[in-house]
Design a protein around this motif. Structure first.
Motif, PDB file in Angstrom:
ATOM      1  N   ILE A 375       0.838  -1.200   0.000  1.00  0.00           N
ATOM      2  CA  ILE A 375       0.000   0.000   0.000  1.00  0.00           C
ATOM      3  C   ILE A 375       0.874   1.251   0.000  1.00  0.00           C
ATOM      4  CG2 ILE A 375      -1.670   1.329   1.349  1.00  0.00           C
ATOM      5  CD1 ILE A 375      -2.799  -1.395   2.331  1.00  0.00           C
ATOM      6  N   ALA A 376       1.877   1.288   0.876  1.00  0.00           N
ATOM      7  CA  ALA A 376       2.785   2.434   0.937  1.00  0.00           C
ATOM      8  C   ALA A 376       3.567   2.576  -0.362  1.00  0.00           C
ATOM      9  CB  ALA A 376       3.741   2.276   2.116  1.00  0.00           C
ATOM     10  N   GLU A 377       3.991   1.455  -0.931  1.00  0.00           N
ATOM     11  CA  GLU A 377       4.746   1.478  -2.183  1.00  0.00           C
ATOM     12  C   GLU A 377       3.891   2.019  -3.324  1.00  0.00           C
ATOM     13  OE1 GLU A 377       7.652  -1.763  -4.072  1.00  0.00           O
ATOM     14  OE2 GLU A 377       5.540  -2.262  -4.361  1.00  0.00           O
ATOM     15  N   SER A 378       2.630   1.608  -3.387  1.00  0.00           N
ATOM     16  CA  SER A 378       1.752   2.064  -4.470  1.00  0.00           C
ATOM     17  C   SER A 378       1.469   3.560  -4.394  1.00  0.00           C
ATOM     18  CB  SER A 378       0.426   1.289  -4.439  1.00  0.00           C
ATOM     19  OG  SER A 378      -0.338   1.634  -3.286  1.00  0.00           O
ATOM     20  N   LEU A 379       1.531   4.132  -3.190  1.00  0.00           N
ATOM     21  CA  LEU A 379       1.323   5.576  -3.017  1.00  0.00           C
ATOM     22  C   LEU A 379       2.644   6.343  -3.024  1.00  0.00           C
ATOM     23  CD1 LEU A 379      -1.426   5.480  -0.221  1.00  0.00           C
ATOM     24  CD2 LEU A 379      -1.754   5.920  -2.662  1.00  0.00           C
ATOM     25  N   ASN A 380       3.715   5.649  -3.394  1.00  0.00           N
ATOM     26  CA  ASN A 380       5.059   6.240  -3.458  1.00  0.00           C
ATOM     27  C   ASN A 380       5.495   6.770  -2.083  1.00  0.00           C
ATOM     28  OD1 ASN A 380       7.408   6.815  -4.910  1.00  0.00           O
ATOM     29  ND2 ASN A 380       6.757   8.904  -5.386  1.00  0.00           N
ATOM     30  N   LEU A 381       5.165   6.005  -1.048  1.00  0.00           N
ATOM     31  CA  LEU A 381       5.513   6.381   0.321  1.00  0.00           C
ATOM     32  C   LEU A 381       6.386   5.307   0.961  1.00  0.00           C
ATOM     33  CD1 LEU A 381       2.029   7.747   1.515  1.00  0.00           C
ATOM     34  CD2 LEU A 381       4.061   9.103   0.935  1.00  0.00           C
ATOM     35  N   ASP A 382       7.279   4.723   0.184  1.00  0.00           N
ATOM     36  CA  ASP A 382       8.150   3.660   0.693  1.00  0.00           C
ATOM     37  C   ASP A 382       8.938   4.113   1.917  1.00  0.00           C
ATOM     38  OD1 ASP A 382       7.771   3.698  -2.254  1.00  0.00           O
ATOM     39  OD2 ASP A 382       8.621   1.681  -2.129  1.00  0.00           O
ATOM     40  N   SER A 383       9.389   5.374   1.882  1.00  0.00           N
ATOM     41  CA  SER A 383      10.198   5.891   2.986  1.00  0.00           C
ATOM     42  C   SER A 383       9.405   6.016   4.286  1.00  0.00           C
ATOM     43  CB  SER A 383      10.774   7.258   2.609  1.00  0.00           C
ATOM     44  OG  SER A 383       9.729   8.186   2.330  1.00  0.00           O
ATOM     45  N   GLU A 384       8.073   5.981   4.190  1.00  0.00           N
ATOM     46  CA  GLU A 384       7.222   6.124   5.365  1.00  0.00           C
ATOM     47  C   GLU A 384       6.849   4.775   5.990  1.00  0.00           C
ATOM     48  OE1 GLU A 384       6.240   9.079   6.599  1.00  0.00           O
ATOM     49  OE2 GLU A 384       7.288  10.204   5.035  1.00  0.00           O
ATOM     50  N   LEU A 385       7.309   3.675   5.387  1.00  0.00           N
ATOM     51  CA  LEU A 385       6.840   2.360   5.814  1.00  0.00           C
ATOM     52  C   LEU A 385       7.197   2.068   7.271  1.00  0.00           C
ATOM     53  CD1 LEU A 385       5.493  -0.313   5.269  1.00  0.00           C
ATOM     54  CD2 LEU A 385       7.646  -1.160   4.284  1.00  0.00           C
ATOM     55  N   THR A 386       8.430   2.369   7.662  1.00  0.00           N
ATOM     56  CA  THR A 386       8.835   2.103   9.043  1.00  0.00           C
ATOM     57  C   THR A 386       7.956   2.852  10.035  1.00  0.00           C
ATOM     58  OG1 THR A 386      11.138   1.709   8.397  1.00  0.00           O
ATOM     59  CG2 THR A 386      10.734   2.260  10.695  1.00  0.00           C
ATOM     60  N   MET A 387       7.659   4.108   9.725  1.00  0.00           N
ATOM     61  CA  MET A 387       6.810   4.904  10.603  1.00  0.00           C
ATOM     62  C   MET A 387       5.376   4.389  10.596  1.00  0.00           C
ATOM     63  SD  MET A 387       6.776   7.207  12.809  1.00  0.00           S
ATOM     64  CE  MET A 387       5.541   8.107  13.723  1.00  0.00           C
ATOM     65  N   LEU A 388       4.896   3.965   9.432  1.00  0.00           N
ATOM     66  CA  LEU A 388       3.541   3.412   9.349  1.00  0.00           C
ATOM     67  C   LEU A 388       3.422   2.143  10.199  1.00  0.00           C
ATOM     68  CD1 LEU A 388       2.769   3.885   5.547  1.00  0.00           C
ATOM     69  CD2 LEU A 388       1.463   4.877   7.435  1.00  0.00           C
ATOM     70  N   LEU A 389       4.442   1.300  10.131  1.00  0.00           N
ATOM     71  CA  LEU A 389       4.435   0.091  10.961  1.00  0.00           C
ATOM     72  C   LEU A 389       4.441   0.449  12.446  1.00  0.00           C
ATOM     73  CD1 LEU A 389       6.959  -2.210   9.052  1.00  0.00           C
ATOM     74  CD2 LEU A 389       4.511  -2.584   9.323  1.00  0.00           C
ATOM     75  N   ALA A 390       5.214   1.484  12.797  1.00  0.00           N
ATOM     76  CA  ALA A 390       5.256   1.909  14.188  1.00  0.00           C
ATOM     77  C   ALA A 390       3.899   2.452  14.642  1.00  0.00           C
ATOM     78  CB  ALA A 390       6.344   2.970  14.379  1.00  0.00           C
ATOM     79  N   VAL A 391       3.243   3.208  13.762  1.00  0.00           N
ATOM     80  CA  VAL A 391       1.920   3.763  14.094  1.00  0.00           C
ATOM     81  C   VAL A 391       0.901   2.638  14.271  1.00  0.00           C
ATOM     82  CG1 VAL A 391      -0.017   5.105  13.171  1.00  0.00           C
ATOM     83  CG2 VAL A 391       2.301   6.011  13.024  1.00  0.00           C
TER      84      VAL A 391
END
Length: 574
Positions: A375-391
């Motif tokens: 999902i993060a990759e499809s929205l071009n938010l790969d760099s946010e993945l670690t933070m999304l997992l933390a959230v």
């Protein structure tokens, strides 16, 4: 008194085990790397995610193993299975070996099964050592499973570069649970025997206060991981934050430490001044029988409140009368904590409303977390993945902590635990519809928070609900029957997401990009998951409806149990 400090060491041990064995929550962190290393499609990757959940179908094997093997042996079988499974997957991702797809599928299944074994060990430890306050003990223990993703994210950030982080997740998944199991072995071996576990009402009240302290400490642990995880931009900062998190996980040791000091002082200092006042056996047995107050059969028939509610709508009187007679009243539970065998369980209508609510609620949230990487990759938010997992991890943690609310409000707010379950399910469709309609970075964080909060509450509350509705002694079998919905939902919901993802990758419209590398399809753009979110949200609405029906069917049993409990308390005071 000898067993008091030891049983609280058991609580700390289960917290540690749960905190470091939720390895299924970081699947999305390495799923893209696994997809690239094996050159598979999104549909095939979904099958691997399903395999991890499919391990829960064999969760009953942990209960069977406990009948013949000591509990520490079962713990290390779980750790060894995870070690083998994740180590081989790590070798695949790092291109050191090449394994057939079927073999990797089996490895994912074994990993999921090992998590189920860890959970069963913790459930049994909590129930054995806290027969009166088992619901609070279970919710606290299960809540720490929600911080696993945040802890693993910190460990990865502190030891690796961004490019190597995916493989490090698998290496940590393999080794950390084994290390933690070794550390937790000592208190498990020294757990008190059942005859040393005191069941007096005074002790139960003191235990509730101690659990409240541990819940407050756990709350601050979650806040710490949620807010400081976002600043772990380099390895040195992440190492400092990780050290702080480990200290917070060690702090619960203060509870058994203080209790041990009191035991020592009472034994060696105040012995000559202590006056023993024995409890009155008849009254004690009346108050302490955790099942007596809840197992008394209820009077059957419709309540005046139900009649008034449905009778007030004159134009819909016929429909509501049918709904009340067929859906609400027919074969509903008449008492709590009655023991159900596996066969009688599946013949109970309340179980299927419960099963469907879980299937359409928490399982949707779990599948969402499995797909968070794509999902993060499809929205071009790969760099946010670690933070999304933390959230997601932190919100799941807070949701699990909140599941203890009914226990702390006992006697103040008489609201059935199944009602709390229905309320907790509501944020999931809200978050999914928000993601489906907006699909921005802010919506992704908000939706992830809502889904994590909702799923976490249901994951933790479900164990207590199962024990209350269908018996605590049968929880090892009955709860594992309940969670068979997870692999089914993982396959169904994941397949829906994968098919829509691949469809948008091969025939792309306006606003997105599709790239094909060999047999692997990558989809970029909001449309990759928008329809999936709307479908999942509609399914979650169905789960909410089933949870409301379950509440309506069980509220009279909970109300009667609360009335009987209060009558016993009043009698004890008198």
């Amino acid at each position: 008194m000898a067993g008091q400090s030891r049983k609280w060491m058991i609580v700390v041990a289960t917290l540690w085990i749960q905190a470091f064995t939720g390895t299924n929550f970081d699947f999305s962190a390495y799923s893209s790397a696994l997809k690239v290393a094996m050159g598979i499609s999104q549909v095939e990757l979904n099958y691997l995610a399903t395999a991890s959940d499919l391990g829960k179908l064999f969760g009953w094997s942990s209960g069977l193993a406990l009948l013949y093997l000591p509990l520490p042996v079962v713990l290390f079988i779980a750790a060894g299975t995870g070690l083998i499974s994740y180590s081989l997957q790590w070798l695949v991702v790092t291109s050191q070996i090449s394994l057939p797809y079927a073999t990797v599928f089996l490895l994912c299944l074994l990993a999921g099964c090992s998590i189920c074994w860890f959970n069963t060990v913790c459930f049994v430890l909590c129930i054995r050592n806290f027969p009166i306050n088992r619901s609070v003990a279970l919710s606290l223990s299960i809540s720490f499973n929600g911080v696993s993703a945040a802890l693993y994210s910190l460990m990865v950030s502190s030891v690796s570069s961004v490019t190597a982080s995916s493989s490090i997740y698998l290496l940590l998944n393999a080794t950390v649970p084994l290390i933690v199991s070794t550390v937790a072995l000592s208190p498990i071996l020294l757990q008190p025997s059942r005859d040393l576990i005191e069941l007096s009402p005074n002790k139960a009240s003191h235990d509730t206060h101690r659990f409240l302290i541990l819940h407050i400490l756990a709350f601050f642990t979650g806040l710490y991981l949620l807010f400081l995880n976002s600043v772990s931009t380099d390895s040195s900062t992440a190492s400092v934050i990780l050290a702080g998190a480990i200290i917070l996980l060690i702090l619960p040791l203060l509870v058994p430490g203080v209790i041990f000091a009191r035991e020592w002082a009472q034994k060696n200092v105040y012995t000559s001044f202590r006056i023993e006042v024995p409890d009155t056996p008849p009254l004690q047995s009346l108050i302490l029988n955790d099942n007596t107050e809840l197992n008394m059969p209820l009077l059957t028939g419709k309540t005046a409140l139900t009649k008034g509610l449905f009778g007030s709508k004159v134009c819909l009187k016929g429909f509501w009368s049918w709904f009340n007679d067929i859906v609400i009243e027919r074969k509903k539970l008449e008492m709590l904590r009655e023991e159900y065998s596996a066969w009688s369980l599946v013949a109970q209508p309340d179980f299927w409303f419960y099963y469907t609510a879980y299937f359409c609620g928490a399982t949707v949230g779990l599948v969402y977390s499995n797909n968070l990487g794509q999902i993060a990759e499809s929205l071009n938010l790969d760099s946010e993945l670690t933070m999304l997992l933390a959230v997601y991890s932190a919100c799941s943690f807070f949701g699990r902590l909140l599941s203890a609310t009914p226990d702390f409000l006992t006697g103040k707010v008489n609201f059935a635990r199944t009602g709390w379950l229905a309320v907790a399910l509501l944020p999931t469709p809200v978050g999914l519809f928000l993601l489906g309609k907006i699909g921005s970075k802010e919506a992704l964080y908000t939706g992830t928070s809502l889904i994590g909060l909702s799923s976490g509450f249901i994951f933790a509350a479900a164990v207590s609900v199962t024990s209350e509705l269908f018996g605590a002694n049968s929880i090892g079998v009955n709860h594992n029957i309940l969670i068979t919905n997870i692999p089914i939902g993982s396959l169904l919901y994941g397949q829906i997401a994968a098919l829509i993802y691949d469809a948008n990758g091969t025939r792309y419209g306006v606003g997105g990009i599709a790239r094909v590398h060999d047999s692997m399809i990558l989809c970029m753009g909001k449309e990759c998951y928008a329809m999936t979110f709307l479908i999942w949200g509609s399914i979650a609405c169905g789960g909410f409806l089933c949870s409301v029906i379950l509440y309506l069917r069980t509220r009279s049993a909970y109300a009667e149990a609360a009335r009987r409990r209060q009558a016993l308390v009043d009698f004890a005071i008198f």
